[in-house]
Motif scaffolding. Sequence first.
Motif, mmCIF file in Angstrom:
data_model
loop_
_atom_site.group_PDB
_atom_site.id
_atom_site.type_symbol
_atom_site.label_atom_id
_atom_site.label_comp_id
_atom_site.label_asym_id
_atom_site.label_seq_id
_atom_site.Cartn_x
_atom_site.Cartn_y
_atom_site.Cartn_z
ATOM 1 N N PRO A 24 0.808 -1.223 0.000
ATOM 2 C CA PRO A 24 0.000 0.000 0.000
ATOM 3 C C PRO A 24 0.841 1.274 0.000
ATOM 4 N N SER A 25 1.947 1.258 0.751
ATOM 5 C CA SER A 25 2.847 2.415 0.773
ATOM 6 C C SER A 25 4.276 1.973 1.047
ATOM 7 N N ALA A 35 14.269 4.387 4.958
ATOM 8 C CA ALA A 35 15.562 4.174 4.301
ATOM 9 C C ALA A 35 16.046 5.453 3.627
ATOM 10 N N MET A 36 15.166 6.114 2.914
ATOM 11 C CA MET A 36 15.535 7.347 2.214
ATOM 12 C C MET A 36 16.007 8.420 3.200
ATOM 13 N N TYR A 78 7.199 7.071 -3.444
ATOM 14 C CA TYR A 78 8.149 7.834 -2.630
ATOM 15 C C TYR A 78 9.213 8.529 -3.469
ATOM 16 N N PHE A 79 9.475 8.017 -4.671
ATOM 17 C CA PHE A 79 10.626 8.519 -5.424
ATOM 18 C C PHE A 79 10.399 8.444 -6.924
ATOM 19 N N THR A 80 11.308 9.087 -7.652
ATOM 20 C CA THR A 80 11.343 8.975 -9.108
ATOM 21 C C THR A 80 12.397 7.948 -9.475
ATOM 22 N N ASP A 81 12.035 7.001 -10.315
ATOM 23 C CA ASP A 81 12.956 5.941 -10.710
ATOM 24 C C ASP A 81 14.222 6.530 -11.338
ATOM 25 N N ARG A 114 14.357 14.552 -0.953
ATOM 26 C CA ARG A 114 12.949 14.457 -1.346
ATOM 27 C C ARG A 114 12.054 14.052 -0.183
ATOM 28 N N VAL A 115 12.434 13.023 0.546
ATOM 29 C CA VAL A 115 11.557 12.544 1.621
ATOM 30 C C VAL A 115 11.455 13.582 2.730
ATOM 31 N N GLY A 116 12.516 14.354 2.937
ATOM 32 C CA GLY A 116 12.478 15.386 3.967
ATOM 33 C C GLY A 116 11.492 16.488 3.656
ATOM 34 N N THR A 117 11.244 16.710 2.376
ATOM 35 C CA THR A 117 10.308 17.762 1.954
ATOM 36 C C THR A 117 8.879 17.231 1.861
#
Length: 335
Positions: free
Chosen positions: A248-249, A256-257, A274-277, A315-318
């Motif tokens: 689901p997520s 990890a990020m 969560y991210f761009t490949d 990215r994850v921090g934002t």
Amino acid sequence: MRLIFASSARDPWGAEQSLLRIIKGLIELGHEVHCVFPRGAAAEYVGQSTAHMVHYKPGNRLQSNFRVRQLVSNLPTPDALIVFSLDLMPLAGLYRRAPVFFDIHDTPDKLITRMTMRTLAKFYRGAISISEFASAWGIGFRKVSVVPRPIDAVAAVPMRQAAGPLRVGIVGRISPEKDIEIAIRATQAAEAELHVYGAQFGTSDAYETAMKSLAHQLGASVLWHGRRDQREVYSAIDALFVGNALEPSGRTVGEAMSYGVVPITPTTGGAPEYFTDLVEGLTYSPGDVQSAAAAIIALRDDKYRQDLATAARNRVGTERSLERVLNGYLRSVKP
């Protein structure tokens, strides 16, 4: 606002850890929050200050819903009741003192579960989905708001120079839907090590035993560590691997990020949201061992791995900051 969360979870896995962070954040903003849990580690994890424990026999859905309703009815009337477990969905038909919302963070893999969700959705004011992928299960709800879960900012772990085999990690509960088999086969094909951090889900250890047997038969390098401290886990691995194509997520992806560890996920499910490949992480075709192995092999390049890890942290921090998530959650449950 006064909010009540109702959950049937007895163990604090990723969903409950995310819930705790949301609850603490709401309390810090001055909101009144109550949580209803069955007796168990999850209630203790959330904390006595907000947790109200209800007693019922595990697996008895009728009893659980009526007892949770009774406890919730004895609490001050909330501005919203948020149901956090699939087996407590009937609550919306039993409790009519306040608007009821459903939090979608699990994959309803059984047809009967999906049919039940659609039938009971009409009793809900709306649903809050953990990801765009999971929002597809919101058929029948008046509205579905996508609100990701928060990931705390942490200090990055030092990047390990790949002098030996890459260390690929799987983190979380050990259960069939996590598809650990593809991780075992892919790491073997990539000549990497697989480190499994987690514990069995439920009372049976049959799946974990089967995976250990498979690793032994293949001669794969797999180490089983049990549950460990979060920082210890991400300090020891070079990449995080997700095997579940219908995740689901995947809270561990965000974790990890945040530590500066590159995620590898299937192209499907909520995890790749969560991210761009090729920018902050890598994806592979679901169930394709060679595709997964190729992603692992790509991370042998230390500079490439460092570039991905740095971008992932940024990215994850934002996107997954607590402030942003709380604002989204409150907007979803306000009248």
